[in-house]
Scaffold this active site. Structure first.
Site, PDB file in Angstrom:
ATOM      1  CD  GLU B 292      -4.226 -10.291   0.533  1.00  0.00           C
ATOM      2  OE1 GLU B 292      -3.173 -10.937   0.632  1.00  0.00           O
ATOM      3  OE2 GLU B 292      -5.316 -10.809   0.188  1.00  0.00           O
ATOM      4  CB  VAL B 293      -5.866  -2.318  -2.208  1.00  0.00           C
ATOM      5  CG1 VAL B 293      -6.310  -1.615  -3.491  1.00  0.00           C
ATOM      6  CG2 VAL B 293      -7.020  -2.457  -1.240  1.00  0.00           C
TER       7      VAL B 293
END
Lengths: 528, 498
Positions: B292-293
């Site tokens: 989840e960047v």
């Protein structure tokens, strides 16, 4: 010096501790900000908090009866409440924060009971004096105003609070039949109810699954019908203990003995009470609801409710009356014959009404009022004017219609439908509970006045001693504020901020109340 | 008071009195959880006398006396097998000594579940033949100590319960955005400034050691996760210049994004931190996160954009993420550790060492099955967590969903299936802390435990599993684990806390 009167509290207060949650740009997360009402829960009707703070010291602080108070040191409920609240406020700090030489600004809380007749040894009742409500509510509020500063010292800010509950009936239902709840668990939750100003414990004590109530008149009911005749029963002493523990916290105990449905466990210890079901022309060996056509049934109920009415001092008893399944009655030839005699045709709800009618007559002779689930009203049973109708079914529109219908017929009512806390889902479902309002339906002001309150229900299919407390709190606290505070207290963000602190306070007092969202409490739960 | 003192092995009179009140049912065990691979129970039973019972090493046993893990386990299991044994209270008609060859402490767990107690209080075990081994070698539980701090006691309690369900990996998601409770030797500011509280809400080095050794005694590995470059808000508080400053227009907005991949100092810091981590945590695996960047902050930052250009990444920020992850993986590889990363790392690029393990956490069955297929086809080992996000709760018996997962039900060759090394139950911490962790985890996680341990064909019927799991849940209660009920009913010994 502070005056602590029955309705007017002159207290003090502060901004409380501030917790800063991580503010993440990427996600929308609830962000904690200190409320101007700090950690007060449920929010009092009128609150004014000044900036002036006073120090409290555990070694010198006392809660005393004001000279003018109409109740004094002989009043045991006051004295035990004083001690309890002293423990809440100073319990964790009194050891390190000792020493008489430390300066304390405020050393006494004067409790002034103004009600002329203070019933110290009486049980809390429906109409029961507002002084009782304000006494417990006032002490709880005072304790909520006390906060710890960064040196660990206790402080309170000068505050003016005037308070009273919006609804008289603010209940929590616990179900001790689907799972047995040890006494300890019930007591811990009574304690927590008091912290939330909940004043009714609706004890759904028996149901299909088990009959843990040890009846003096019919001991075989629990002997045969409990999960275990010794380890999974409530003895008369247990029941007494629960009632007394509740009384000391201003909580009424309303027992529910639900009939004619939900009675499978009754049949194990009382032969001929339940209807034998037939498959074809032979009894199938299974049993249905209470058998409404036998005189013995009513003899039994007379004796049984006579006992219940003496064991439980509250002026109300809950008689259930919900979810009666007619298939077994339909299968039974004796019942069919009886239906014919009574000219009920094929309408089994008439038979149900016949039973309920007789039951209500029996209970009336014990001088008790009664609550019943909404079906009894829906089926047109003739009810005494002071009967309380408990609404539990349907979606929002349906329960609002029901509230309108019940009150239009002139009956008092209480709401549970939106507060089935056993139903869980992922996320902050307390917000849904918080938004529901029992007076939100189409009706006149007169009708609205007939709403006496509501109840959070924690049915027991998936709940026992292992998970009851964190599942109930702080979710039931949301209901508690709806039922206590003014109807315009609806700011969900402010509620989040106060409730976060309130839940940490419950944790600090030893109650495993679950978190609302990512966060921490200064004193985490220690009871792992 | 009794006038005649009963001898040790004679029948005291009060037991005879009790006889009239208690139903004497012929009892036996309902089974073992998770189900052993092969299991034959006979009706022939032996009484166990706690006063004479002892564990002995078999002659052929590879481990002999002096093996501390087993000696500790014997001690622990003795009191689990004989829960209310008080010296002198019990009697037996015959002294019975059991010789049992045990290679694993999991065998001990199985044995302990076979012992049952009659209403009189005496213990029995039926003659039973068991052959057992786990279906998957990696059977993990993730706890998240960042969104809420979990006191060490809560972690130890979970390790106890994990051993009862034969879990063997504790995936410690120790830090994340909300807080950084790990007290680093090299960078003490990380927890001093990034923890919820610098003194009360941290894990000291001795806390961590305690968790690791407690786990080791129970046959459980501790897999630490230091998730980056996203999920690192709390890191930034104690380590300046680590996170990317976000910009609004041409000026810094004052907020921060993921770890800054454009600065050499970042990699120096990471190399030092992971050097510490790899010496503190003895397991040969480290979880590096990588999920989840969010690119919006990187995009806003002119220095990051300049770096992108310099590296020739154009505007593809997944390349920047890939660049960062490769560097981190290389750091841990140099430390002789194998990396585990979330599936995102595979999804965005494929230049990672072949021994890296991919951890699948996203999507419905169709999409995680497709992901299993893709990743194993590329030759990587894989761990499945997607169907076991146990923090997601719903009304009713959701354990059935965890039970009926088929981890190998994806299109692929036999070789591909062998690359599935196991699965993990994830308890993310948004709504969970010490107040509700245990009942929310157990026995729901036990459903996944059986899926990961037992033979799928023998355990495909969820209704048949129900009574056995109910019985196992009561065993957990008896052992002091606050496991919630599956449905209506009762346990002989209910939970005694609140």
């Amino acid at each position: 010096m502070l005056k602590f009167a029955s309705l007017l509290l002159a207290l003090s207060f502060c901004q409380g501790r501030q917790h800063h949650n991580i503010n993440n740009d990427d996600e929308v997360v609830p962000v904690f900000q200190a409320s101007k009402y700090s950690s007060l829960w449920p929010l009092p009707q009128k609150v004014q908090i000044s900036e002036i703070s006073f120090k409290l010291s555990g070694t010198s602080f006392k809660i005393v009866d004001a000279k003018e108070s109409s109740a004094g040191s002989s009043c045991s409920i006051l004295q035990s409440a004083y001690r309890r609240y002293y423990e809440y406020m100073f319990g964790s700090a009194k050891k390190q924060w000792g020493g008489k030489n430390r300066r304390a600004d405020l050393t006494e809380l004067h409790v002034w009971i103004t009600s002329p007749d203070s019933e110290c040894d009486a049980y809390p009742g429906v109409t029961s004096d507002e002084s009782c409500e304000s006494f417990y509510g006032g002490l709880e509020t005072f304790s909520q105003l006390v906060y710890e500063d960064e040196y660990g010292a206790k402080n309170i800010n000068s505050s003016k609070i005037s308070d009273f509950p919006r609804f008289a009936h603010r209940g929590v239902l616990l179900d001790s039949s689907r799972h047995f709840l040890p006494i300890k668990v019930i007591l811990a939750n009574l304690e927590t109810m008091a912290m939330n100003k909940i004043n009714v414990f609706h004890w759904h004590i028996v149901d299909d699954q088990s009959f843990p109530y040890l009846s003096r008149t019919f001991p075989q009911l629990s002997q045969q019908g409990a999960y275990h005749p010794y380890t999974h029963v409530y003895t008369p002493a247990d029941v007494k203990m629960v009632i007394e523990f509740a009384r000391l916290r201003g909580i009424r105990v309303i027992p529910e003995f639900d009939t004619p449905g939900h009675t499978q466990s009754w049949g194990k210890g009382q032969t001929d009470l339940l209807t034998p079901c037939f498959s074809g022309s032979k009894p199938s060996g299974t049993f249905g609801p209470v058998n409404p056509i036998l005189n013995t049934t009513y003899d039994f109920m007379t004796q049984f409710f006579k006992e219940v009415s003496t064991v439980f001092p509250d002026t109300y008893v809950h008689l259930g009356g919900d979810e009666v399944d007619f298939t077994c009655w339909k299968s039974n030839p004796d019942i069919q014959k009886f239906m014919e005699q009574q000219q009920f045709g094929e309408d089994y709800s008439k038979l149900e009404s016949f039973y309920i009618q007789r039951l209500l007559d029996i209970v009336s002779t014990t001088q008790k009022g009664y609550l019943i689930w909404q079906e009894v009203f829906d089926n047109g049973v003739k009810l005494k004017a002071d009967t309380l109708i408990h609404v539990w079914k349907g979606n929002q529109q349906q329960y609002q219609n029901e509230m309108a219908n019940v009150t239009a017929s002139g009956y008092q009512t209480l709401l549970s439908t939106p507060w089935y806390l056993n139903r869980i889902s992922y996320g902050q479902d307390w917000q849904g509970f918080y938004k529901a309002d029992p007076q939100d339906f189409k009706g006149t002001d007169e009708q609205k006045k007939l709403v006496i309150g509501g109840e959070a229900c924690l049915w027991g299919e998936y709940v026992d001693a292992t998970n009851l407390t964190p599942r109930l709190w702080p979710r039931a606290s949301a209901v508690a504020e709806r039922l206590w505070s003014a109807s315009n207290v609806t700011d969900i963000d402010d509620a989040f901020n106060r409730l976060s602190l309130h839940r940490c306070r419950m944790v600090e007092r030893g109650i495993p109340a679950e978190p609302l969202f990512s966060s921490y409490c200064p004193h985490e739960y220690k009871g792992v | 008071m009794f006038e005649v003192m009963s001898g040790r092995y004679t029948f005291p009179k009060y037991n005879l009195v009790l006889f009239f009140f208690l139903q004497l049912g012929l009892q036996s065990v309902k089974g073992v959880w998770p189900l052993p691979q092969s299991f034959t129970i006979s009706s022939e039973r032996y009484p166990l006398n706690p006063q004479a019972f002892y564990f002995a090493y078999g002659k052929q046993s590879a481990a002999q006396e002096g093996c501390s893990v087993l000696d500790e386990a014997f001690k622990r299991y003795f009191s689990l097998i004989f829960p209310d044994y008080i010296s002198g209270r019990f009697y037996s008609e015959a002294i019975f000594i059991l010789l049992y060859t045990l290679c694993l402490s999991t065998g001990l767990e199985t044995f302990s579940q076979l012992v049952y107690q009659e209403d009189f209080g005496s213990y029995f075990v039926n003659k039973t033949e068991i052959e057992d081994f786990p279906r998957f070698q990696f059977r993990g539980i993730l706890l998240d100590t960042s969104r809420h701090y979990l006191p060490v006691r809560a972690i130890l309690k979970t390790l106890d319960a994990m051993a009862f369900s034969k879990f063997n990996v504790f995936h410690w998601h120790i830090v994340d955005d909300p807080s950084f409770p790990y007290q680093s030797r090299t960078f003490p500011d990380l927890s001093a400034k990034g923890a919820f509280h610098p003194m009360t809400h941290i894990y000291t080095q001795s806390d961590v050691r305690r968790v690791i050794s407690y786990a080791r005694m129970r046959g459980i590995r501790v897999l630490p996760e230091f998730d980056s470059p996203g999920h690192t808000q709390s890191w930034g508080k104690g380590q300046s210049d680590l996170l990317t400053p976000c910009y609004r227009g041409s000026t810094p907005s004052g907020t921060f994004g993921p770890v800054n991949p454009a600065l050499p100092s970042t990699y120096k810091f990471m190399a030092t931190l992971f050097k510490e981590v790899s010496s503190v945590f003895p397991d040969s695996y480290i979880h590096l996160g990588g999920d989840e960047v969010n690119f919006s902050c990187w995009k806003s930052n002119p220095d990051v954009r300049a770096f992108m250009q310099k590296m020739g990444f154009g505007t593809d920020f997944t390349k920047l993420e890939a660049y960062y992850m490769e560097n981190i993986v290389n750091i841990t590889t140099a430390l002789n550790k194998t990396s585990i990363v979330w599936q995102d790392v595979f999804d965005y690029h494929e230049r990672i060492p072949k021994d890296t393990v991919l951890h699948i956490w996203k999507g419905d069955p169709a999409s995680y099955e497709a992901e299993l297929s893709r990743i194993t086809k590329a030759g990587y080992r894989v761990l499945l967590a997607a169907p076991w996000y146990i923090n997601h709760i719903s009304y009713g018996q959701d354990w059935r969903n965890y039970y009926t997962v088929q981890p190998l039900n994806f299109s692929g060759t036999e070789e591909q299936k062998k690359l599935v090394i196991g699965g993990e139950v994830c308890m993310w911490g948004e709504y969970v802390d010490a107040t509700n962790l245990t009942p929310r985890l157990w026995p729901r996680a036990s459903a996944a435990a059986e899926r990961l341990w037992s033979d799928e064909k023998q355990t495909s019927n969820v209704d048949k599993a129900f009574p056995r799991l109910q019985d196992f849940r009561c065993k957990l209660l008896r052992r002091g684990i606050q496991a919630e009920p599956l449905f209506v009913g009762h346990c002989k010994h209910e939970y005694q806390g609140v």
